[in-house]
Scaffold this active site. Sequence first.
Site, mmCIF file in Angstrom:
data_model
loop_
_atom_site.group_PDB
_atom_site.id
_atom_site.type_symbol
_atom_site.label_atom_id
_atom_site.label_comp_id
_atom_site.label_asym_id
_atom_site.label_seq_id
_atom_site.Cartn_x
_atom_site.Cartn_y
_atom_site.Cartn_z
ATOM 1 N N SER A 101 0.816 -1.215 0.000
ATOM 2 C CA SER A 101 0.000 0.000 0.000
ATOM 3 C C SER A 101 0.844 1.257 0.000
ATOM 4 C CB SER A 101 -0.846 0.050 1.275
ATOM 5 O OG SER A 101 -1.743 -1.008 1.322
ATOM 6 N N GLU B 89 -3.510 0.346 -9.099
ATOM 7 C CA GLU B 89 -2.390 1.275 -9.275
ATOM 8 C C GLU B 89 -1.178 0.476 -9.743
ATOM 9 O OE1 GLU B 89 -1.817 5.070 -6.467
ATOM 10 O OE2 GLU B 89 -2.310 3.286 -5.313
ATOM 11 N N HIS C 86 -0.906 -2.695 -7.256
ATOM 12 C CA HIS C 86 -1.676 -2.343 -6.059
ATOM 13 C C HIS C 86 -3.183 -2.387 -6.305
ATOM 14 C CE1 HIS C 86 -2.741 0.889 -2.840
ATOM 15 N NE2 HIS C 86 -2.861 -0.307 -2.343
ATOM 16 N N ASN D 66 -3.286 6.087 -1.392
ATOM 17 C CA ASN D 66 -3.065 6.177 0.061
ATOM 18 C C ASN D 66 -2.410 7.478 0.504
ATOM 19 O OD1 ASN D 66 -4.361 3.855 0.978
ATOM 20 N ND2 ASN D 66 -2.685 2.605 0.168
HETATM 21 C C1 LIG Z 1 -5.529 0.476 1.834
HETATM 22 C C2 LIG Z 1 -5.143 0.423 0.397
HETATM 23 O O1 LIG Z 1 -3.980 0.171 0.093
HETATM 24 C C3 LIG Z 1 -6.055 0.750 -0.720
HETATM 25 C C4 LIG Z 1 -7.500 0.450 -0.518
HETATM 26 O O2 LIG Z 1 -7.967 -0.588 -0.868
HETATM 27 S S1 LIG Z 1 -8.365 1.631 0.241
HETATM 28 C C5 LIG Z 1 -9.990 0.988 0.336
HETATM 29 C C6 LIG Z 1 -10.720 1.204 -0.957
HETATM 30 N N1 LIG Z 1 -12.070 0.698 -0.818
HETATM 31 C C7 LIG Z 1 -13.083 1.490 -0.461
HETATM 32 O O3 LIG Z 1 -12.929 2.692 -0.280
HETATM 33 C C8 LIG Z 1 -14.388 0.769 -0.282
HETATM 34 C C9 LIG Z 1 -15.481 1.708 0.146
HETATM 35 N N2 LIG Z 1 -16.735 0.955 0.294
HETATM 36 C C10 LIG Z 1 -17.503 0.588 -0.757
HETATM 37 O O4 LIG Z 1 -17.212 0.912 -1.900
HETATM 38 C C11 LIG Z 1 -18.740 -0.205 -0.448
HETATM 39 O O5 LIG Z 1 -19.079 0.026 0.902
HETATM 40 C C12 LIG Z 1 -18.543 -1.755 -0.694
HETATM 41 C C13 LIG Z 1 -18.360 -2.000 -2.185
HETATM 42 C C14 LIG Z 1 -17.364 -2.347 0.069
HETATM 43 C C15 LIG Z 1 -19.770 -2.501 -0.190
HETATM 44 O O6 LIG Z 1 -20.897 -1.925 -0.769
HETATM 45 P P1 LIG Z 1 -22.347 -1.996 -0.082
HETATM 46 O O7 LIG Z 1 -23.295 -1.478 -1.092
HETATM 47 O O8 LIG Z 1 -22.277 -1.383 1.246
HETATM 48 O O9 LIG Z 1 -22.522 -3.502 0.252
HETATM 49 P P2 LIG Z 1 -23.092 -4.693 -0.578
HETATM 50 O O10 LIG Z 1 -24.425 -4.355 -1.171
HETATM 51 O O11 LIG Z 1 -23.009 -5.849 0.373
HETATM 52 O O12 LIG Z 1 -22.019 -4.885 -1.704
HETATM 53 C C16 LIG Z 1 -22.017 -4.188 -2.931
HETATM 54 C C17 LIG Z 1 -21.563 -5.137 -3.990
HETATM 55 O O13 LIG Z 1 -20.227 -5.564 -3.701
HETATM 56 C C18 LIG Z 1 -20.194 -6.989 -3.644
HETATM 57 N N3 LIG Z 1 -19.134 -7.364 -2.689
HETATM 58 C C19 LIG Z 1 -18.842 -6.776 -1.518
HETATM 59 N N4 LIG Z 1 -17.751 -7.357 -0.998
HETATM 60 C C20 LIG Z 1 -17.354 -8.321 -1.857
HETATM 61 C C21 LIG Z 1 -16.294 -9.264 -1.893
HETATM 62 N N5 LIG Z 1 -15.357 -9.316 -0.933
HETATM 63 N N6 LIG Z 1 -16.216 -10.113 -2.953
HETATM 64 C C22 LIG Z 1 -17.119 -10.079 -3.926
HETATM 65 N N7 LIG Z 1 -18.134 -9.190 -3.977
HETATM 66 C C23 LIG Z 1 -18.255 -8.343 -2.933
HETATM 67 C C24 LIG Z 1 -21.569 -7.388 -3.247
HETATM 68 O O14 LIG Z 1 -21.838 -8.710 -3.661
HETATM 69 C C25 LIG Z 1 -22.408 -6.392 -4.006
HETATM 70 O O15 LIG Z 1 -22.559 -6.787 -5.359
HETATM 71 P P3 LIG Z 1 -23.802 -6.293 -6.272
HETATM 72 O O16 LIG Z 1 -23.597 -4.829 -6.517
HETATM 73 O O17 LIG Z 1 -23.643 -7.105 -7.483
HETATM 74 O O18 LIG Z 1 -25.039 -6.572 -5.498
HETATM 75 N N1 LIG Z 2 -6.339 -4.126 3.527
HETATM 76 C C1 LIG Z 2 -6.430 -3.356 2.476
HETATM 77 O O1 LIG Z 2 -7.440 -2.649 2.316
HETATM 78 C C2 LIG Z 2 -5.339 -3.309 1.479
HETATM 79 C C3 LIG Z 2 -4.100 -3.881 1.741
HETATM 80 N N2 LIG Z 2 -3.121 -3.821 0.784
HETATM 81 C C4 LIG Z 2 -1.812 -4.408 1.040
HETATM 82 O O2 LIG Z 2 -1.901 -5.810 0.799
HETATM 83 C C5 LIG Z 2 -1.020 -6.500 1.680
HETATM 84 C C6 LIG Z 2 -1.813 -7.508 2.476
HETATM 85 O O3 LIG Z 2 -2.811 -6.827 3.204
HETATM 86 P P1 LIG Z 2 -4.083 -7.599 3.803
HETATM 87 O O4 LIG Z 2 -4.471 -8.722 2.910
HETATM 88 O O5 LIG Z 2 -5.056 -6.570 4.172
HETATM 89 O O6 LIG Z 2 -3.439 -8.190 5.156
HETATM 90 P P2 LIG Z 2 -3.923 -9.421 6.014
HETATM 91 O O7 LIG Z 2 -3.405 -9.181 7.381
HETATM 92 O O8 LIG Z 2 -5.374 -9.676 5.810
HETATM 93 O O9 LIG Z 2 -3.159 -10.648 5.332
HETATM 94 C C7 LIG Z 2 -1.775 -10.797 5.278
HETATM 95 C C8 LIG Z 2 -1.494 -12.270 5.152
HETATM 96 O O10 LIG Z 2 -0.092 -12.447 4.891
HETATM 97 C C9 LIG Z 2 0.344 -13.517 5.708
HETATM 98 N N3 LIG Z 2 1.780 -13.503 5.875
HETATM 99 C C10 LIG Z 2 2.535 -12.864 6.810
HETATM 100 N N4 LIG Z 2 3.832 -13.145 6.625
HETATM 101 C C11 LIG Z 2 3.887 -13.985 5.552
HETATM 102 C C12 LIG Z 2 4.950 -14.665 4.889
HETATM 103 N N5 LIG Z 2 6.217 -14.531 5.292
HETATM 104 N N6 LIG Z 2 4.650 -15.455 3.841
HETATM 105 C C13 LIG Z 2 3.376 -15.607 3.411
HETATM 106 N N7 LIG Z 2 2.336 -15.010 4.025
HETATM 107 C C14 LIG Z 2 2.588 -14.214 5.075
HETATM 108 C C15 LIG Z 2 -0.416 -13.289 7.014
HETATM 109 O O11 LIG Z 2 -0.359 -14.431 7.833
HETATM 110 P P3 LIG Z 2 -0.454 -14.228 9.444
HETATM 111 O O12 LIG Z 2 -1.801 -13.632 9.691
HETATM 112 O O13 LIG Z 2 -0.289 -15.618 9.947
HETATM 113 O O14 LIG Z 2 0.670 -13.303 9.825
HETATM 114 C C16 LIG Z 2 -1.815 -13.018 6.458
HETATM 115 O O15 LIG Z 2 -2.500 -14.222 6.162
HETATM 116 C C17 LIG Z 2 -0.316 -5.435 2.522
HETATM 117 O O16 LIG Z 2 0.901 -5.098 1.894
HETATM 118 C C18 LIG Z 2 -1.303 -4.277 2.469
HETATM 119 O O17 LIG Z 2 -0.701 -3.021 2.659
HETATM 120 C C19 LIG Z 2 -3.327 -3.236 -0.438
HETATM 121 C C20 LIG Z 2 -4.543 -2.707 -0.761
HETATM 122 C C21 LIG Z 2 -5.628 -2.659 0.193
#
Ligand SMILES: CC(=O)CC(=O)SCCNC(=O)CCNC(=O)[C@H](O)C(C)(C)COP(=O)(O)OP(=O)(O)OC[C@H]1O[C@@H](n2cnc3c(N)ncnc32)[C@H](O)[C@@H]1OP(=O)(O)O
Ligand SMILES: NC(=O)C1=CN([C@@H]2O[C@H](COP(=O)(O)OP(=O)(O)OC[C@H]3O[C@@H](n4cnc5c(N)ncnc54)[C@H](OP(=O)(O)O)[C@@H]3O)[C@@H](O)[C@H]2O)C=CC1
Length: 291
Positions: free
Chosen positions: A119, A152, A140, A190
């Site tokens: 991330s 990304e 990403h 991010n």
């Molecule tokens: C941290 C990082 O590095 C980067 C990141 O990822 S940052 C996070 C980015 N993501 C966001 O910002 C998500 C923001 N949230 C949302 O967009 C919405 O709340 C959400 C899509 C997660 C859920 O939407 P919702 O309308 O509240 O719920 P819900 O109706 O249950 O789901 C919407 C759709 O997504 C689907 N869905 C939700 N989670 C799912 C999953 N894990 N797998 C498959 N489908 C999924 C549902 O089946 C549903 O599909 P339909 O439109 O076909 O009915």
């Molecule tokens: N969460 C998010 O919304 C997003 C996350 N990311 C990025 O994706 C990556 C994973 O995040 P996320 O899936 O949320 O994290 P989780 O904590 O859900 O999953 C990480 C997984 O990696 C496993 N793990 C740790 N060390 C090792 C290793 N040495 N070899 C293989 N597997 C290992 C962990 O096991 P254990 O639990 O046993 O340690 C766990 O099952 C991170 O780099 C995160 O920044 C990117 C986009 C969105």
Amino acid sequence: MSIQTIGVIGAGQMGNGIAHVMALAEYNVLLTDVSQAALDAAIEGIAGNLERQVSRGKVAEADMGAALGRINTTLALSDLGATDLVIEAATERESVKQAIFEDLQPHLQPQTILTSNTSSISITRLASRTDRPERFMGFHFMNPVPVMQLVELIRGIATDQPTYDACRAVVDKLGKTAASAEDFPGFIVNRILMPMINEAVYTLYEGVGNVRSIDQSMKLGANHPMGPLELADFIGLDTCLAIMNVLHDGLADTKYRPCPLLTKYVEAGWLGRKTQRGFYDYRGDEPVPTR
Ligand SMILES: CC(=O)CC(=O)SCCNC(=O)CCNC(=O)[C@H](O)C(C)(C)COP(=O)(O)OP(=O)(O)OC[C@H]1O[C@@H](n2cnc3c(N)ncnc32)[C@H](O)[C@@H]1OP(=O)(O)O
Ligand SMILES: NC(=O)C1=CN([C@@H]2O[C@H](COP(=O)(O)OP(=O)(O)OC[C@H]3O[C@@H](n4cnc5c(N)ncnc54)[C@H](OP(=O)(O)O)[C@@H]3O)[C@@H](O)[C@H]2O)C=CC1
């Protein structure tokens, strides 16, 4: 280079989603993690998410079976040696990712492309510790992977054009949209999203609002699909804190300092949905705010 087999490292919420979409797009997937329990939970999660997509008419029943059949799991990182593309999606900690690449490298074919779903961590620095910085880049995905449109793509300083083109072709085949980001802390999404989430935690910490009023304000007042604290729980508070630390260390600006309350939740092991407790408590029928 033609990509047919994809190795995914880390079977958490991101690894599970990546395996799901790759298998639906007809790639063979080899998913690995350090624990068998994580691999079993991932397969169960993928099957459940595919079933939901089938029930909503998004995926044909036959495609679901075929996709599940394309996903294999292993506890041995060395089994990923024969893959064409590796996507590392393990915990957001640089030392963990570096150790994975070091262990994997001796088993890889020379042409295999290595990528990280990190991330925030420097792609150039991760690449520099491998034997193939030119065939290394950031791949990403956004969470939840099966739903979110964006990927990304981040080039490190040494990433070559064929590597970028091969990853771009995979994004196209998934039917997703690629955005190119330069390799600076947090990339694009991010760099913008995480300071907003961190500011929401400060707003809570300073008592400007409680969990519910902060989330409601951003959902109803700014049309965000989830409130920032709900979203932080969804992403994982450990991941949010790790990203803030990368922004703070990498950009050396106090505006990125992680909120002490975020640190406290992580220290408590309240990491959000994945541990059933974060800014909300998910152990009952309905999420209940913890502040
Ligand atoms: C941290 C990082 O590095 C980067 C990141 O990822 S940052 C996070 C980015 N993501 C966001 O910002 C998500 C923001 N949230 C949302 O967009 C919405 O709340 C959400 C899509 C997660 C859920 O939407 P919702 O309308 O509240 O719920 P819900 O109706 O249950 O789901 C919407 C759709 O997504 C689907 N869905 C939700 N989670 C799912 C999953 N894990 N797998 C498959 N489908 C999924 C549902 O089946 C549903 O599909 P339909 O439109 O076909 O009915
Ligand atoms: N969460 C998010 O919304 C997003 C996350 N990311 C990025 O994706 C990556 C994973 O995040 P996320 O899936 O949320 O994290 P989780 O904590 O859900 O999953 C990480 C997984 O990696 C496993 N793990 C740790 N060390 C090792 C290793 N040495 N070899 C293989 N597997 C290992 C962990 O096991 P254990 O639990 O046993 O340690 C766990 O099952 C991170 O780099 C995160 O920044 C990117 C986009 C969105």
